[in-house]
Motif scaffolding. Structure first.
Motif, PDB file in Angstrom:
ATOM      1  N   GLY A 132       0.805  -1.209   0.000  1.00  0.00           N
ATOM      2  CA  GLY A 132       0.000   0.000   0.000  1.00  0.00           C
ATOM      3  C   GLY A 132       0.838   1.258   0.000  1.00  0.00           C
ATOM      4  O   GLY A 132       0.532   2.232  -0.707  1.00  0.00           O
ATOM      5  N   TRP A 133       1.927   1.253   0.762  1.00  0.00           N
ATOM      6  CA  TRP A 133       2.788   2.446   0.844  1.00  0.00           C
ATOM      7  C   TRP A 133       3.615   2.629  -0.424  1.00  0.00           C
ATOM      8  O   TRP A 133       3.749   3.742  -0.937  1.00  0.00           O
ATOM      9  CB  TRP A 133       3.713   2.319   2.051  1.00  0.00           C
ATOM     10  N   ALA A 134       4.167   1.546  -0.960  1.00  0.00           N
ATOM     11  CA  ALA A 134       5.088   1.643  -2.094  1.00  0.00           C
ATOM     12  C   ALA A 134       4.396   2.022  -3.391  1.00  0.00           C
ATOM     13  O   ALA A 134       5.044   2.517  -4.325  1.00  0.00           O
ATOM     14  CB  ALA A 134       5.817   0.306  -2.277  1.00  0.00           C
ATOM     15  N   SER A 135       3.077   1.824  -3.493  1.00  0.00           N
ATOM     16  CA  SER A 135       2.368   2.076  -4.752  1.00  0.00           C
ATOM     17  C   SER A 135       2.184   3.558  -5.059  1.00  0.00           C
ATOM     18  O   SER A 135       1.884   3.918  -6.192  1.00  0.00           O
ATOM     19  CB  SER A 135       0.996   1.396  -4.716  1.00  0.00           C
ATOM     20  N   TYR A 139      -5.635   5.015  -2.658  1.00  0.00           N
ATOM     21  CA  TYR A 139      -6.471   3.842  -2.404  1.00  0.00           C
ATOM     22  C   TYR A 139      -5.620   2.684  -1.876  1.00  0.00           C
ATOM     23  O   TYR A 139      -6.033   1.931  -0.985  1.00  0.00           O
ATOM     24  CB  TYR A 139      -7.204   3.416  -3.680  1.00  0.00           C
ATOM     25  N   SER A 140      -4.436   2.524  -2.446  1.00  0.00           N
ATOM     26  CA  SER A 140      -3.537   1.467  -1.986  1.00  0.00           C
ATOM     27  C   SER A 140      -3.115   1.711  -0.538  1.00  0.00           C
ATOM     28  O   SER A 140      -3.070   0.776   0.274  1.00  0.00           O
ATOM     29  CB  SER A 140      -2.298   1.404  -2.879  1.00  0.00           C
ATOM     30  N   LEU A 141      -2.784   2.969  -0.211  1.00  0.00           N
ATOM     31  CA  LEU A 141      -2.351   3.287   1.149  1.00  0.00           C
ATOM     32  C   LEU A 141      -3.470   3.036   2.153  1.00  0.00           C
ATOM     33  O   LEU A 141      -3.240   2.469   3.231  1.00  0.00           O
ATOM     34  CB  LEU A 141      -1.882   4.742   1.228  1.00  0.00           C
ATOM     35  N   LEU A 142      -4.694   3.429   1.800  1.00  0.00           N
ATOM     36  CA  LEU A 142      -5.824   3.181   2.699  1.00  0.00           C
ATOM     37  C   LEU A 142      -6.046   1.683   2.882  1.00  0.00           C
ATOM     38  O   LEU A 142      -6.348   1.213   3.991  1.00  0.00           O
ATOM     39  CB  LEU A 142      -7.092   3.834   2.142  1.00  0.00           C
ATOM     40  N   GLY A 143      -5.896   0.924   1.802  1.00  0.00           N
ATOM     41  CA  GLY A 143      -6.045  -0.523   1.904  1.00  0.00           C
ATOM     42  C   GLY A 143      -4.969  -1.136   2.792  1.00  0.00           C
ATOM     43  O   GLY A 143      -5.249  -2.039   3.585  1.00  0.00           O
ATOM     44  N   GLY A 144      -3.732  -0.643   2.661  1.00  0.00           N
ATOM     45  CA  GLY A 144      -2.647  -1.141   3.512  1.00  0.00           C
ATOM     46  C   GLY A 144      -2.880  -0.823   4.977  1.00  0.00           C
ATOM     47  O   GLY A 144      -2.626  -1.667   5.853  1.00  0.00           O
ATOM     48  N   LEU A 145      -3.374   0.380   5.262  1.00  0.00           N
ATOM     49  CA  LEU A 145      -3.662   0.752   6.656  1.00  0.00           C
ATOM     50  C   LEU A 145      -4.810  -0.078   7.218  1.00  0.00           C
ATOM     51  O   LEU A 145      -4.787  -0.477   8.386  1.00  0.00           O
ATOM     52  CB  LEU A 145      -3.993   2.250   6.725  1.00  0.00           C
ATOM     53  N   ARG A 146      -5.810  -0.333   6.388  1.00  0.00           N
ATOM     54  CA  ARG A 146      -6.906  -1.196   6.833  1.00  0.00           C
ATOM     55  C   ARG A 146      -6.403  -2.609   7.123  1.00  0.00           C
ATOM     56  O   ARG A 146      -6.826  -3.243   8.097  1.00  0.00           O
ATOM     57  CB  ARG A 146      -7.989  -1.271   5.755  1.00  0.00           C
ATOM     58  N   GLU A 215      -9.585  -4.948   0.510  1.00  0.00           N
ATOM     59  CA  GLU A 215      -9.686  -4.724  -0.938  1.00  0.00           C
ATOM     60  C   GLU A 215     -11.135  -4.460  -1.340  1.00  0.00           C
ATOM     61  O   GLU A 215     -11.594  -4.962  -2.375  1.00  0.00           O
ATOM     62  CB  GLU A 215      -9.128  -5.924  -1.691  1.00  0.00           C
ATOM     63  N   ALA A 216     -11.843  -3.694  -0.548  1.00  0.00           N
ATOM     64  CA  ALA A 216     -13.246  -3.398  -0.823  1.00  0.00           C
ATOM     65  C   ALA A 216     -13.359  -2.674  -2.167  1.00  0.00           C
ATOM     66  O   ALA A 216     -13.055  -1.488  -2.277  1.00  0.00           O
ATOM     67  CB  ALA A 216     -13.819  -2.532   0.299  1.00  0.00           C
ATOM     68  N   ASP A 217     -13.795  -3.400  -3.201  1.00  0.00           N
ATOM     69  CA  ASP A 217     -13.771  -2.842  -4.553  1.00  0.00           C
ATOM     70  C   ASP A 217     -14.706  -1.657  -4.728  1.00  0.00           C
ATOM     71  O   ASP A 217     -14.442  -0.775  -5.548  1.00  0.00           O
ATOM     72  CB  ASP A 217     -14.094  -3.933  -5.575  1.00  0.00           C
ATOM     73  N   PRO A 224      -4.602  -2.524  -1.527  1.00  0.00           N
ATOM     74  CA  PRO A 224      -3.144  -2.511  -1.753  1.00  0.00           C
ATOM     75  C   PRO A 224      -2.732  -3.022  -3.131  1.00  0.00           C
ATOM     76  O   PRO A 224      -1.609  -2.789  -3.570  1.00  0.00           O
ATOM     77  CB  PRO A 224      -2.611  -3.455  -0.657  1.00  0.00           C
ATOM     78  N   PHE A 225      -3.652  -3.716  -3.834  1.00  0.00           N
ATOM     79  CA  PHE A 225      -3.308  -4.323  -5.120  1.00  0.00           C
ATOM     80  C   PHE A 225      -3.661  -3.440  -6.314  1.00  0.00           C
ATOM     81  O   PHE A 225      -3.487  -3.857  -7.462  1.00  0.00           O
ATOM     82  CB  PHE A 225      -4.033  -5.669  -5.280  1.00  0.00           C
ATOM     83  N   THR A 226      -4.146  -2.229  -6.060  1.00  0.00           N
ATOM     84  CA  THR A 226      -4.672  -1.384  -7.133  1.00  0.00           C
ATOM     85  C   THR A 226      -3.671  -1.158  -8.259  1.00  0.00           C
ATOM     86  O   THR A 226      -4.018  -1.221  -9.439  1.00  0.00           O
ATOM     87  CB  THR A 226      -5.123  -0.024  -6.560  1.00  0.00           C
ATOM     88  N   GLU A 227      -2.414  -0.874  -7.931  1.00  0.00           N
ATOM     89  CA  GLU A 227      -1.412  -0.547  -8.942  1.00  0.00           C
ATOM     90  C   GLU A 227      -0.665  -1.763  -9.474  1.00  0.00           C
ATOM     91  O   GLU A 227       0.233  -1.620 -10.313  1.00  0.00           O
ATOM     92  CB  GLU A 227      -0.400   0.456  -8.368  1.00  0.00           C
ATOM     93  N   TYR A 228      -1.010  -2.946  -9.002  1.00  0.00           N
ATOM     94  CA  TYR A 228      -0.267  -4.138  -9.414  1.00  0.00           C
ATOM     95  C   TYR A 228      -0.894  -4.786 -10.646  1.00  0.00           C
ATOM     96  O   TYR A 228      -2.106  -4.712 -10.866  1.00  0.00           O
ATOM     97  CB  TYR A 228      -0.214  -5.152  -8.272  1.00  0.00           C
ATOM     98  N   SER A 229      -0.048  -5.422 -11.437  1.00  0.00           N
ATOM     99  CA  SER A 229      -0.504  -6.144 -12.624  1.00  0.00           C
ATOM    100  C   SER A 229       0.458  -7.289 -12.899  1.00  0.00           C
ATOM    101  O   SER A 229       1.518  -7.402 -12.276  1.00  0.00           O
ATOM    102  CB  SER A 229      -0.565  -5.207 -13.839  1.00  0.00           C
ATOM    103  N   GLY A 230       0.090  -8.139 -13.837  1.00  0.00           N
ATOM    104  CA  GLY A 230       0.973  -9.218 -14.244  1.00  0.00           C
ATOM    105  C   GLY A 230       1.315 -10.179 -13.118  1.00  0.00           C
ATOM    106  O   GLY A 230       0.491 -10.502 -12.266  1.00  0.00           O
ATOM    107  N   MET A 231       2.573 -10.614 -13.119  1.00  0.00           N
ATOM    108  CA  MET A 231       3.004 -11.634 -12.164  1.00  0.00           C
ATOM    109  C   MET A 231       2.944 -11.137 -10.732  1.00  0.00           C
ATOM    110  O   MET A 231       2.632 -11.896  -9.808  1.00  0.00           O
ATOM    111  CB  MET A 231       4.417 -12.104 -12.498  1.00  0.00           C
TER     112      MET A 231
END
Length: 336
Positions: A132-135, A139-146, A215-217, A224-231
């Protein structure tokens, strides 16, 4: 170097490799179950094209995720952004080391296996918080804090829920706990309150519905997965389903006799045949609870954040403490 030590190291490395290889098909099987069960709940057919009855649909989904372009946001911290999925995935995979699949089929039979399990389990929250922090995304940061708030809160009742079972059995080893259940009956009978607390807290710990606030869509896109893709996204994806399998396996090991059948273990079964018999019952009971978790996802609505935290601190924690005190008093008074 001593030959027995080399043999032990070799056995450990082989068992670890087999467990890592087990995680991928485990994730595919649970994804397939989820698609099929939720489709049936919605009166749909579900996957029915790829493979007989659509059984290879989840495999294609997995390869599709891995084939996607792997991108990194410009302002993200590239090092920790890359490290986070590995932290979450390895925390889940390392937890499998102490799960007894059958008599003798355990990678690392620690005498403090329960302590090890909870210690490793806590590492996953670090990975989610780092993701969440690194992204560099709100939204990622809030997900990481949650994730941090939710997992830290639910780890307390989750841990306390099994202390009653540990007090009764007098051991922190999963293998010895199952042996105690062979002699005295499943801990489901002795610790029904602990079972309920453990199951609810375990769903929250692995972010399953109705506790999937991380990860409440509808609120946080994908947390935390918002900016992630692929592998990288694939590792998060697999870790989530592997964690569901692990929690179900730990649940049945603690309260439902692990690899024990509902009736006495056949005395004539020993060696390899006994191991296969134990593996059959372990996986059958584990996937029953996986199916229940999937059914809950298709049935229950997501709770609010304040309700989520309130259940942990106002309901589960007091119940776990009362259960522990009552169990301790019963052990002393009745000399259990």
């Amino acid at each position: 170097m001593d030959f027995e030590l080399l043999l032990g190291i070799g056995r450990f490395l082989l068992a670890t490799t087999l467990l890592l290889l087990l995680t991928v098909p485990t994730a595919f099987i649970i994804i397939q179950m989820e698609m099929k069960i939720i489709a049936q709940l919605a009166l749909r057919f579900g996957p029915n094209r790829i493979g007989p009855k659509g059984i290879f649909q989840s495999t294609i989904h997995g390869f599709k995720v891995l084939a996607k372009e792997d991108t990194v946001p410009d302002q993200a911290d590239r090092g920790t952004f890359t490290l986070a999925p590995w932290m979450v995935y390895m925390a889940a995979a390392m937890s499998m080391l102490v799960i007894p699949f059958a008599p003798g089929a355990i990678a690392a039979d620690f005498n403090i296996g329960i302590v090890y399990f909870f210690a490793v389990l806590g590492l996953s929250v670090v990975g989610l918080l780092v993701a969440g922090w690194a992204s560099y995304n709100k939204y990622s940061l809030l997900g990481g804090l949650r994730a941090a708030a939710q997992m830290v809160s639910y780890e307390i009742p989750l841990t306390l829920s099994i202390v009653g079972a540990v007090v009764l059995a007098g051991t922190l080893s999963f293998s010895e706990l199952i042996q105690w259940q062979l002699d005295h009956g499943w801990l489901l009978i002795w610790q029904p309150v602990g079972l309920v607390i453990f199951y609810i807290a375990s769903l929250a710990e692995i972010n399953r519905t109705p506790f999937d606030m991380v990860e409440a869509d509808s609120e946080l896109v994908a947390g935390p997965f918002t900016e992630y893709s692929g592998m990288r996204f694939g590792f998060f994806f697999f870790a989530e389903y592997v964690a569901l399998f692990i929690m179900s396996g730990i649940l049945i090991s603690l309260f439902f006799g692990g690899w024990l059948a509902p009736w006495p273990f056949p005395a004539q079964l020993g060696g390899f045949a006994g191991t296969l018999y134990g593996i059959f019952w372990f996986f059958l009971k584990t996937y029953i609870f996986v199916a229940i978790a999937v059914w809950m996802r298709g049935t229950l609505p997501r709770v609010r954040v304040d309700q989520l935290m309130g259940v942990a601190w106002k309901v589960l924690l007091p119940l776990a403490l009362v259960n522990l005190f009552v169990t301790a008093i019963a052990v002393v008074v009745f000399d259990l």
